[in-house]
Design a protein around this motif. Structure first.
Motif, PDB file in Angstrom:
ATOM      1  N   ILE A  27       0.877  -1.174   0.000  1.00 46.87           N
ATOM      2  CA  ILE A  27       0.000   0.000   0.000  1.00 46.87           C
ATOM      3  C   ILE A  27       0.915   1.224   0.000  1.00 46.87           C
ATOM      4  CG2 ILE A  27      -1.753   1.287   1.283  1.00 46.87           C
ATOM      5  CD1 ILE A  27      -2.572  -1.411   2.565  1.00 46.87           C
ATOM      6  N   ALA A  28       0.638   2.165  -0.890  1.00 47.82           N
ATOM      7  CA  ALA A  28       1.496   3.351  -0.996  1.00 47.82           C
ATOM      8  C   ALA A  28       0.633   4.586  -1.209  1.00 47.82           C
ATOM      9  CB  ALA A  28       2.491   3.166  -2.131  1.00 47.82           C
ATOM     10  N   ASN A  29       1.263   5.723  -1.465  1.00 46.29           N
ATOM     11  CA  ASN A  29       0.521   6.955  -1.737  1.00 46.29           C
ATOM     12  C   ASN A  29       1.254   7.777  -2.797  1.00 46.29           C
ATOM     13  OD1 ASN A  29       2.373   8.912  -0.343  1.00 46.29           O
ATOM     14  ND2 ASN A  29       1.878   7.580   1.401  1.00 46.29           N
ATOM     15  N   ARG A  30       0.707   8.935  -3.141  1.00 48.63           N
ATOM     16  CA  ARG A  30       1.207   9.712  -4.274  1.00 48.63           C
ATOM     17  C   ARG A  30       2.354  10.660  -3.937  1.00 48.63           C
ATOM     18  NH1 ARG A  30      -2.029   8.803  -8.526  1.00 48.63           N
ATOM     19  NH2 ARG A  30      -4.154   8.114  -8.083  1.00 48.63           N
ATOM     20  N   SER A  31       2.883  10.597  -2.733  1.00 47.27           N
ATOM     21  CA  SER A  31       3.997  11.487  -2.376  1.00 47.27           C
ATOM     22  C   SER A  31       5.244  11.141  -3.189  1.00 47.27           C
ATOM     23  CB  SER A  31       4.307  11.341  -0.887  1.00 47.27           C
ATOM     24  OG  SER A  31       5.513  12.007  -0.585  1.00 47.27           O
ATOM     25  N   SER A  32       5.936  12.162  -3.704  1.00 49.95           N
ATOM     26  CA  SER A  32       7.151  11.952  -4.497  1.00 49.95           C
ATOM     27  C   SER A  32       8.414  12.147  -3.678  1.00 49.95           C
ATOM     28  CB  SER A  32       7.192  12.944  -5.653  1.00 49.95           C
ATOM     29  OG  SER A  32       7.304  14.274  -5.145  1.00 49.95           O
ATOM     30  N   GLY A  33       8.290  12.856  -2.534  1.00 53.56           N
ATOM     31  CA  GLY A  33       9.471  13.188  -1.740  1.00 53.56           C
ATOM     32  C   GLY A  33      10.091  14.523  -2.106  1.00 53.56           C
ATOM     33  N   ARG A  34       9.576  15.184  -3.129  1.00 48.86           N
ATOM     34  CA  ARG A  34      10.237  16.395  -3.647  1.00 48.86           C
ATOM     35  C   ARG A  34      10.287  17.543  -2.646  1.00 48.86           C
ATOM     36  NH1 ARG A  34       8.252  16.110  -9.928  1.00 48.86           N
ATOM     37  NH2 ARG A  34       9.613  17.865 -10.301  1.00 48.86           N
ATOM     38  N   MET A  35       9.209  17.743  -1.868  1.00 49.23           N
ATOM     39  CA  MET A  35       9.210  18.860  -0.903  1.00 49.23           C
ATOM     40  C   MET A  35      10.255  18.611   0.188  1.00 49.23           C
ATOM     41  SD  MET A  35       7.673  21.803  -0.577  1.00 49.23           S
ATOM     42  CE  MET A  35       8.938  22.727   0.281  1.00 49.23           C
ATOM     43  N   GLY A  36      10.317  17.397   0.707  1.00 48.84           N
ATOM     44  CA  GLY A  36      11.295  17.075   1.751  1.00 48.84           C
ATOM     45  C   GLY A  36      12.725  17.179   1.251  1.00 48.84           C
ATOM     46  N   PHE A  37      12.969  16.729   0.022  1.00 46.29           N
ATOM     47  CA  PHE A  37      14.310  16.830  -0.552  1.00 46.29           C
ATOM     48  C   PHE A  37      14.692  18.298  -0.753  1.00 46.29           C
ATOM     49  CE2 PHE A  37      16.268  12.728  -2.011  1.00 46.29           C
ATOM     50  CZ  PHE A  37      15.423  11.903  -1.307  1.00 46.29           C
ATOM     51  N   ALA A  38      13.719  19.123  -1.183  1.00 48.50           N
ATOM     52  CA  ALA A  38      14.004  20.553  -1.372  1.00 48.50           C
ATOM     53  C   ALA A  38      14.340  21.200  -0.030  1.00 48.50           C
ATOM     54  CB  ALA A  38      12.799  21.236  -2.014  1.00 48.50           C
ATOM     55  N   LEU A  39      13.642  20.801   1.033  1.00 41.63           N
ATOM     56  CA  LEU A  39      13.936  21.339   2.367  1.00 41.63           C
ATOM     57  C   LEU A  39      15.323  20.901   2.836  1.00 41.63           C
ATOM     58  CD1 LEU A  39      10.411  20.836   3.862  1.00 41.63           C
ATOM     59  CD2 LEU A  39      11.643  23.020   3.867  1.00 41.63           C
ATOM     60  N   ALA A  40      15.678  19.653   2.552  1.00 42.40           N
ATOM     61  CA  ALA A  40      17.004  19.158   2.934  1.00 42.40           C
ATOM     62  C   ALA A  40      18.088  19.967   2.214  1.00 42.40           C
ATOM     63  CB  ALA A  40      17.129  17.677   2.594  1.00 42.40           C
ATOM     64  N   ALA A  41      17.871  20.228   0.929  1.00 39.04           N
ATOM     65  CA  ALA A  41      18.845  21.018   0.154  1.00 39.04           C
ATOM     66  C   ALA A  41      18.954  22.428   0.721  1.00 39.04           C
ATOM     67  CB  ALA A  41      18.423  21.059  -1.318  1.00 39.04           C
ATOM     68  N   ALA A  42      17.806  23.030   1.054  1.00 37.76           N
ATOM     69  CA  ALA A  42      17.807  24.410   1.561  1.00 37.76           C
ATOM     70  C   ALA A  42      18.503  24.493   2.918  1.00 37.76           C
ATOM     71  CB  ALA A  42      16.372  24.931   1.662  1.00 37.76           C
ATOM     72  N   ALA A  43      18.242  23.522   3.806  1.00 35.10           N
ATOM     73  CA  ALA A  43      18.865  23.534   5.134  1.00 35.10           C
ATOM     74  C   ALA A  43      20.378  23.299   5.021  1.00 35.10           C
ATOM     75  CB  ALA A  43      18.223  22.479   6.035  1.00 35.10           C
ATOM     76  N   ALA A  44      20.772  22.385   4.127  1.00 36.58           N
ATOM     77  CA  ALA A  44      22.204  22.109   3.938  1.00 36.58           C
ATOM     78  C   ALA A  44      22.905  23.329   3.356  1.00 36.58           C
ATOM     79  CB  ALA A  44      22.398  20.888   3.033  1.00 36.58           C
ATOM     80  N   ALA A  45      22.216  24.045   2.475  1.00 34.06           N
ATOM     81  CA  ALA A  45      22.802  25.248   1.868  1.00 34.06           C
ATOM     82  C   ALA A  45      23.054  26.328   2.923  1.00 34.06           C
ATOM     83  CB  ALA A  45      21.893  25.783   0.766  1.00 34.06           C
ATOM     84  N   CYS A  46      22.313  26.255   4.056  1.00 35.71           N
ATOM     85  CA  CYS A  46      22.521  27.212   5.163  1.00 35.71           C
ATOM     86  C   CYS A  46      23.582  26.703   6.141  1.00 35.71           C
ATOM     87  CB  CYS A  46      21.211  27.450   5.902  1.00 35.71           C
ATOM     88  SG  CYS A  46      19.990  28.285   4.891  1.00 35.71           S
TER      89      CYS A  46
END
Ligand code: C5P
Length: 217
Positions: A27-46
């Motif tokens: 059983i799964a859902n339609r989440s792609s992970g893109r928002m979380g990955f973008a947040l990880a990139a933004a936090a790492a960039a800081c």
């Protein structure tokens, strides 16, 4: 001035979980992970020390981010609980609320004599609520994906789960899930802010700036 998160430990969950039914089905859902990955990139960039705990996805790990791959909600909960101290927790994952009570050890066979099939589901632990109950709790950020009554449900969810900040996004009709762009309303204890439709990378930078501001108060 740019956000300086050097020395800050940030933990982010991303993507959807997979809840197995038998060795070949889940059983799964339609989440792609893109928002979380973008947040990880933004936090790492800081400059933050970022750990990204993610369900199955096809995304590249952002530079400087430590990635921990998991499949089920229980595995995601376990990976989060193994991290002893954190300054910021962002729950961007679409965690399955339920899992199959007993995973079939062999591939389930179709039985033409039966009119249907019932799966018995049991609730998964709430990862973000568990983090928010820690003795030394981090700043806790969550998401609310709703198809109706978005702001009311999000405001209630923020309080029920003990979040400092919730990011509400309307889903359904092809919005948000697996899209490059999103529109969000951020709600905290004594304020809110709308972030109009923009690429998820832009939203992530804005969210990090708002978290930084709220943590300074
Ligand atoms: O209750 P709902 O799933 O809509 O809540 C969404 C928020 O709660 C998201 O931040 C999600 O990552 C988090 N969540 C969680 N563990 C769960 C279910 C949701 O951390 N089991």
């Amino acid at each position: 001035s740019p956000v300086d998160w050097r020395g800050k430990r940030v933990v982010i969950t991303a993507g959807g979980t997979r809840e197995p039914i038998d060795p070949v089905r889940f059983i799964a859902n339609r989440s792609s992970g893109r928002m979380g990955f973008a947040l990880a990139a933004a936090a790492a960039a800081c400059g933050a020390d970022v750990r990204l705990i993610c369900g199955p996805n096809a995304l590249d790990t952002p530079p400087g981010v430590t990635r921990i791959d998991v499949e089920t909600a229980l595995q995601m909960a376990e990976a989060v609980s193994a991290i002893e101290s954190m300054d910021v927790f962002i729950g961007a994952a679409a965690v399955a609320d339920y899992r199959v009570a007993e995973i079939a050890p062999q591939k389930m066979k179709k039985d033409p004599a039966q009119p249907g099939l019932t799966l018995h589901l049991v609730p998964n632990p709430d990862i973000i609520a568990t983090v928010a109950r820690r003795a030394n709790r981090p700043f806790v950020v969550g998401f609310a994906a709703e198809t109706e009554q978005l702001l009311r449900h999000a405001a209630e969810k923020r309080i029920a789960k003990g979040m400092d900040l919730i990011c509400a996004n309307e889903v359904g009709d092809g919005r948000a899930f697996d899209q490059p762009d999103n529109a969000l309303t951020l709600i905290w204890s004594d304020g809110s802010q709308q972030l109009p439709l923009a690429p998820k990378a832009t939203l992530a930078t804005e969210i990090v700036a708002i978290i930084d501001e709220l943590m300074r108060r």
